[in-house]
Write a protein that holds these residues in place. Structure first.
Motif, short mmCIF file in Angstrom:
data_model
loop_
_atom_site.label_atom_id
_atom_site.label_comp_id
_atom_site.label_asym_id
_atom_site.label_seq_id
_atom_site.Cartn_x
_atom_site.Cartn_y
_atom_site.Cartn_z
N GLY A 1 0.82 -1.20 0.00
CA GLY A 1 0.00 0.00 0.00
C GLY A 1 0.85 1.25 0.00
N SER A 2 0.23 2.33 -0.42
CA SER A 2 0.93 3.61 -0.46
C SER A 2 -0.07 4.75 -0.40
N ASP A 3 0.46 5.92 -0.13
CA ASP A 3 -0.33 7.13 -0.33
C ASP A 3 -0.04 7.60 -1.75
N HIS A 4 -0.56 8.78 -2.11
CA HIS A 4 -0.38 9.29 -3.46
C HIS A 4 1.09 9.59 -3.79
N GLU B 1 1.94 -14.06 -3.36
CA GLU B 1 0.62 -13.53 -3.68
C GLU B 1 0.55 -12.11 -3.13
N MET B 2 0.12 -11.18 -3.94
CA MET B 2 0.13 -9.78 -3.54
C MET B 2 -1.28 -9.21 -3.55
N ILE B 3 -1.59 -8.44 -2.49
CA ILE B 3 -2.87 -7.75 -2.41
C ILE B 3 -2.57 -6.26 -2.30
N ASP B 4 -3.16 -5.49 -3.19
CA ASP B 4 -2.95 -4.03 -3.23
C ASP B 4 -4.02 -3.35 -2.39
N TYR B 5 -3.59 -2.65 -1.35
CA TYR B 5 -4.49 -1.93 -0.45
C TYR B 5 -4.62 -0.45 -0.82
N GLY B 6 -4.13 -0.08 -1.97
CA GLY B 6 -4.25 1.30 -2.41
C GLY B 6 -2.99 2.08 -2.08
N CYS B 7 -2.98 3.27 -2.50
CA CYS B 7 -4.00 3.94 -3.26
C CYS B 7 -3.95 3.46 -4.71
N VAL C 1 -4.52 10.74 -0.82
CA VAL C 1 -5.10 9.90 0.22
C VAL C 1 -4.26 10.10 1.48
N ASP C 2 -4.82 9.79 2.62
CA ASP C 2 -4.10 9.91 3.88
C ASP C 2 -3.36 8.61 4.16
N TYR C 3 -2.04 8.68 4.30
CA TYR C 3 -1.24 7.47 4.49
C TYR C 3 -1.65 6.63 5.70
N ILE D 1 4.26 -4.24 2.76
CA ILE D 1 5.16 -3.23 2.20
C ILE D 1 4.35 -1.94 2.13
N LEU D 2 4.82 -0.90 2.79
CA LEU D 2 4.13 0.39 2.79
C LEU D 2 5.06 1.48 2.28
N ILE D 3 4.50 2.38 1.48
CA ILE D 3 5.29 3.42 0.84
C ILE D 3 4.57 4.76 0.96
N CYS D 4 5.31 5.77 1.36
CA CYS D 4 4.82 7.15 1.28
C CYS D 4 5.99 7.99 0.80
#
Length: 161
Positions: free
Chosen positions: A6-9, A28-34, A40-42, A62-65
């Motif tokens: 997932g990530s913010d904009h 296996e990967m699941i995309d939680y957005g954005c 979007v708010d991280y 894995i989280l990205i901002c």
């Protein structure tokens, strides 16, 4: 392994590149957005991935901002979650080997995508074998103390006795 990403904009393009990199792996990967460059708010994305890990729906995240800091702080507010900021392969490996981190965070405005791919690969290619178990157990025990406090006490910075 089941991975949430997932990530913010600010991290959207970076996230899409990581997804493409992992597409042909056994994960296996699941995309939680954005799902676009719209703001979007991280914390919202970090909370979703953290909740899925706590629920046993994911093995890692894995989280990205922009800097990786915001999503790291947000994810670590979730009880039981250990998120680590990793901008190099050694930190990514140690996050898992020493700390049993379920999530790594990265800053799209800090590192390039090629290094980001290597960081992700390093994080996913190692497994915790009770590395620093005594230390991780201390973190877990301390966290349990604060879970018994009211929201007002935690917000005021009061400590359990």
């Amino acid at each position: 392994m089941k991975i949430g990403i997932g990530s913010d904009h600010n991290g959207y393009a970076f996230k899409e590149s990581i997804k493409e990199f992992l597409k042909d792996t056994e994960h296996e990967m699941i995309d939680y957005g954005c799902h676009s460059c719209n703001a979007v708010d991280y914390p919202d994305v970090a909370f979703e991935v953290s909740q899925a890990i706590r629920a046993g729906e994911l093995n890692r995240g894995i989280l990205i901002c922009g800097t990786g800091i915001g999503v790291c702080i947000a994810a670590n507010k979730y009880p039981g979650i250990r998120a680590a900021l990793a901008h190099d392969t050694y930190s990514a490996e140690r996050a898992q080997l020493s700390n049993n981190a379920q999530i790594i965070t990265m800053g799209a405005q800090i590192i390039g995508i090629e290094i980001g791919k290597k960081v992700v690969e390093a994080f996913l290619n190692v497994s915790w074998a009770n590395g620093s178990k005594r230390k991780v157990d201390k973190i877990i025990e301390n966290e349990k103390k604060f879970l018994n406090q009211s929201c007002e006490e935690v917000a005021a910075g009061n400590h359990c006795s």
